[in-house]
Design a protein around this motif. Structure first.
Motif, PDB file in Angstrom:
ATOM      1  N   ARG A 177       0.836  -1.193   0.000  1.00  9.45           N
ATOM      2  CA  ARG A 177       0.000   0.000   0.000  1.00  9.45           C
ATOM      3  C   ARG A 177       0.874   1.248   0.000  1.00  9.45           C
ATOM      4  O   ARG A 177       2.030   1.224   0.411  1.00  9.45           O
ATOM      5  N   ILE A 178       0.276   2.353  -0.491  1.00  9.55           N
ATOM      6  CA  ILE A 178       0.932   3.651  -0.539  1.00  9.55           C
ATOM      7  C   ILE A 178       0.267   4.541   0.503  1.00  9.55           C
ATOM      8  O   ILE A 178      -0.961   4.629   0.545  1.00  9.55           O
ATOM      9  N   GLU A 179       1.068   5.197   1.354  1.00  7.61           N
ATOM     10  CA  GLU A 179       0.468   6.088   2.346  1.00  7.61           C
ATOM     11  C   GLU A 179       1.171   7.437   2.312  1.00  7.61           C
ATOM     12  O   GLU A 179       2.387   7.534   2.172  1.00  7.61           O
ATOM     13  N   ASN A 180       0.362   8.496   2.411  1.00 10.27           N
ATOM     14  CA  ASN A 180       0.876   9.858   2.374  1.00 10.27           C
ATOM     15  C   ASN A 180      -0.039  10.778   3.171  1.00 10.27           C
ATOM     16  O   ASN A 180      -1.265  10.599   3.199  1.00 10.27           O
ATOM     17  N   SER A 181       0.566  11.783   3.797  1.00  8.78           N
ATOM     18  CA  SER A 181      -0.235  12.834   4.421  1.00  8.78           C
ATOM     19  C   SER A 181      -0.863  13.679   3.325  1.00  8.78           C
ATOM     20  O   SER A 181      -0.227  13.968   2.308  1.00  8.78           O
ATOM     21  N   ILE A 182      -2.141  14.057   3.523  1.00  7.92           N
ATOM     22  CA  ILE A 182      -2.790  14.883   2.505  1.00  7.92           C
ATOM     23  C   ILE A 182      -2.755  16.361   2.887  1.00  7.92           C
ATOM     24  O   ILE A 182      -3.346  17.191   2.207  1.00  7.92           O
ATOM     25  N   THR A 183      -2.066  16.692   3.990  1.00  5.62           N
ATOM     26  CA  THR A 183      -1.873  18.093   4.349  1.00  5.62           C
ATOM     27  C   THR A 183      -0.878  18.708   3.371  1.00  5.62           C
ATOM     28  O   THR A 183       0.270  18.268   3.282  1.00  5.62           O
ATOM     29  N   LYS A 184      -1.337  19.682   2.614  1.00  6.35           N
ATOM     30  CA  LYS A 184      -0.475  20.287   1.607  1.00  6.35           C
ATOM     31  C   LYS A 184      -0.904  21.726   1.407  1.00  6.35           C
ATOM     32  O   LYS A 184      -1.978  21.997   0.868  1.00  6.35           O
TER      33      LYS A 184
END
Length: 629
Positions: free
Chosen positions: A271-278
């Motif tokens: 799986r790919i995980e990333n913060s969506i705070t941008k």
């Protein structure tokens, strides 16, 4: 009854037909040099269709030009009078293999493949002469004749750096081959060309012209790990592999991960995980409400309000059993707000993103919102710098172990990697290499198939240039015979691979048909009997068969069904070369309802049988194309 065409269609005629498809009114009938009526393009009408977009005459324009370019175009467009003949003695598993090895000039080979391979090749890889100043150009291109009329047609000359045509000769050599190559590629096919610094810039511009600059894929840098101990001001340790697509819009994403990526890389995670705070100009801050029941990464806990860092938490966070107890407003810039809101509207259950990947979100203990995507099983990660792909020295030692002497072979690991990047995993792509050398490409295809269970096929073309032991074509065939069984016996061989390690050897040569076209004044009565034989006396029925397959554009690797009385069936084509064809045999063949049938012109038992053959097919199989040779 139609006569089998003696030569395939020329590239010029194909270009006329392509223009007819776009501008049918611009193709007109006119008289040819011999007085026959032929199709031609009316440039005045074509200019009118193009409006002010046509450029001719002395007007300036940006393009690559050199002495001999026009002759190279003419040479590429000219038809060939050659054909392909089978050589069973030099083949391996002739009847069952789907691989081809063609011995001869590669321009002639490319022209002979225009019908059977048009738009069918998934990958073309070539390693042409690098034009180092001492190359022997072994391909007898007429436009490049002289010095010494191509050393009196020996097939060899040296393109010296002191020659005033140093770059022009090389460009002419490669240009016509690339023009013919493009026709063979599938819509999603790729052309790969190994090159060094001498002609890299020219080759890039040449490929922009042939394939279109928009279809440029990548200029790989191959770190060749050469001998770095030699004294040199700047030691070159790299070469290039130019990649161009037939149509880049149809080029699929590679599904191979660069072997230099460490095993612990997140690319191998499921799986790919990333913060969506941008936050930034493209992502202005906005407020999102996370509902009660929104998932959290932690089981129990609280996060107080905050505005000192993003995301701002406007309501206190309370988590029980891994979910929010009450709604919480969070304020930030977001990289995936639409997907987040879709996830919330879906009851906080996984959704699919635009690529169909399973996607979900949660709140971390730091107050950040993270997105998660299920990684596709065909994940790919290809780098433009190719490292640790083997060296020419390593591969020379490998060849020496098989008794093969060959200078500077490309590493099999490098070509195998490129084959796997630009062909479909587990597929049956056709791979073409018309500067075959020591047959590294065949070896690489075997290895790629053994790795992923594919059944890729190859066509190799090699001119019989003299080498240290025999010809380079002999070297290539020897390597295929040695490497194939070794790969097939590998303990890690994928069970899906059929294990085809053979090759059908074909040789370029003159037509098997006798030249019986003479002017009336040149014929004597005593000569007429000899002119009834349209086939050269030393040609076999199988020679005639492959001549027919080339002219009809049939897959030259297709299985051959052989019956009695020199009757062959290949991909819906029936070839009957019996010397005494009767009406009964014609009837028997017509009842098969083949797509095409061809007879020897002098093979009918009687004039009546010949005349009635067409009538029999018209009655029993009217859809069959009937011809004679």
């Amino acid at each position: 009854m139609r006569t089998l065409p003696e030569t395939p269609h020329s590239e010029a005629l194909r270009n006329v037909e392509r223009i007819r498809e776009l501008f049918p009114g611009c193709v007109v009938e006119t008289s040819g040099p011999d007085g026959s009526v032929t199709a031609a393009v009316d440039f005045d009408l074509l200019r009118r269709e193009l409006g002010g977009r046509a450029v001719d005459g002395p007007r300036e324009r940006y393009h690559l030009d050199w002495p001999g370019k026009g002759a190279a175009v003419a040479a590429a467009n000219a038809p060939t009078t050659k054909t392909l003949g089978p050589v069973r003695a030099d083949s391996l598993d002739f009847d069952d293999t789907r691989n081809l090895f063609i011995e001869g000039d590669n321009v002639e080979a490319l022209k002979l493949l225009q019908e059977s391979c048009l738009g069918r090749v998934g990958l073309i890889y070539i390693d042409p002469p690098y034009n180092t100043g001492s190359d022997r150009f072994v391909y007898p291109d007429r436009f490049a004749e002289s010095p010494g009329e191509f050393r009196d047609r020996t097939g060899l000359f040296t393109n010296s750096a002191t020659d005033g045509r140093f770059h022009s000769t090389w460009l002419s050599m490669i240009y016509q081959r690339l023009r013919l190559s493009r026709n063979l590629l599938r819509p999603d096919g790729v052309m790969l060309i190994s090159i060094n610094d001498v002609e890299q810039a020219n080759l890039r511009r040449l490929c922009d012209e042939v394939f279109g600059a928009a279809n440029f894929v990548c200029q790989f840098v191959w770190v060749n790990d050469g001998n770095v101990d030699q004294q040199s001001a700047i030691k070159g340790v790299h070469e290039y592999v130019l990649a161009y697509a037939r149509d880049i819009a149809r080029l699929p994403r590679p599904v191979v991960i660069d072997p230099n990526i460490a095993d612990g890389s997140k690319l191998y995670n499921d799986r790919i995980e990333n913060s969506i705070t941008k936050n930034g100009p493209a992502n202005p801050p906005s407020t999102v409400e996370l509902p009660a029941g929104f998932p959290a990464r932690f089981e129990h806990g609280e996060i107080p309000r905050r505005t000192d860092r993003f995301p701002h938490i406007l309501d206190p966070v309370l988590v029980r059993d891994g979910k929010l107890v009450a709604p919480v407003r969070v304020h930030s810039g977001w990289s995936s707000r639409n997907l987040l809101e879709l996830f919330i509207r879906n009851g906080c259950t996984p959704i699919a993103d635009a690529q169909g990947r399973e996607t979900w979100f949660d709140l971390t203990g730091s107050g950040a919102v993270y997105s998660y995507k299920r990684r596709a099983g065909d994940q790919g990660h290809v780098l433009s710098v190719l490292r640790n792909m083997g060296t020419t020295k390593q591969n020379s030692r490998m060849l020496a172990g098989w008794g093969i002497e060959f200078s500077y072979p490309k590493p099999v690991h490098l070509i195998e990697y490129l084959v796997r990047v630009f062909t479909r995993p587990g597929g049956d792509d056709l791979v073409l290499d018309y500067f075959a050398g020591s047959a590294t490409t065949a070896h690489a295809v075997f290895r790629a198939n053994a790795a992923d269970g594919g059944n890729r096929r190859f066509i190799l073309v090699q001119y019989p240039e003299p080498g240290p032991t025999g010809t380079i074509a002999d070297v290539a065939r020897t390597r295929i015979r040695c490497c194939g069984p070794e790969v097939a016996a590998s303990r890690t061989r994928h069970p899906g691979w059929r294990g085809d390690t053979g090759f059908r050897n074909l040789r370029i040569g003159p037509s098997p048909l006798a030249d019986v076209t003479l002017w009336p004044g040149a014929v004597r009565q005593a000569d007429l009997a000899a002119l009834t034989a349209t086939v050269k006396p030393d040609r076999t029925a199988e020679d005639l068969l492959f001549h027919v397959l080339v002219r009809y554009g049939v897959d030259l690797s297709a299985p051959i069904g052989e019956g009695p009385r020199d009757v062959f069936t290949v991909s819906g084509v029936v070839a009957c070369f019996a010397p005494d064809v009767t009406e009964n045999l014609v009837t028997e063949l017509a009842l098969r309802r083949p797509r095409r049938v061809v007879f020897r012109d002098a093979g009918f038992a009687s004039d009546t049988a010949r005349v009635n053959a067409e009538r029999i097919f018209a009655r029993l199989s009217p859809g069959t194309d009937v011809s004679v040779m």
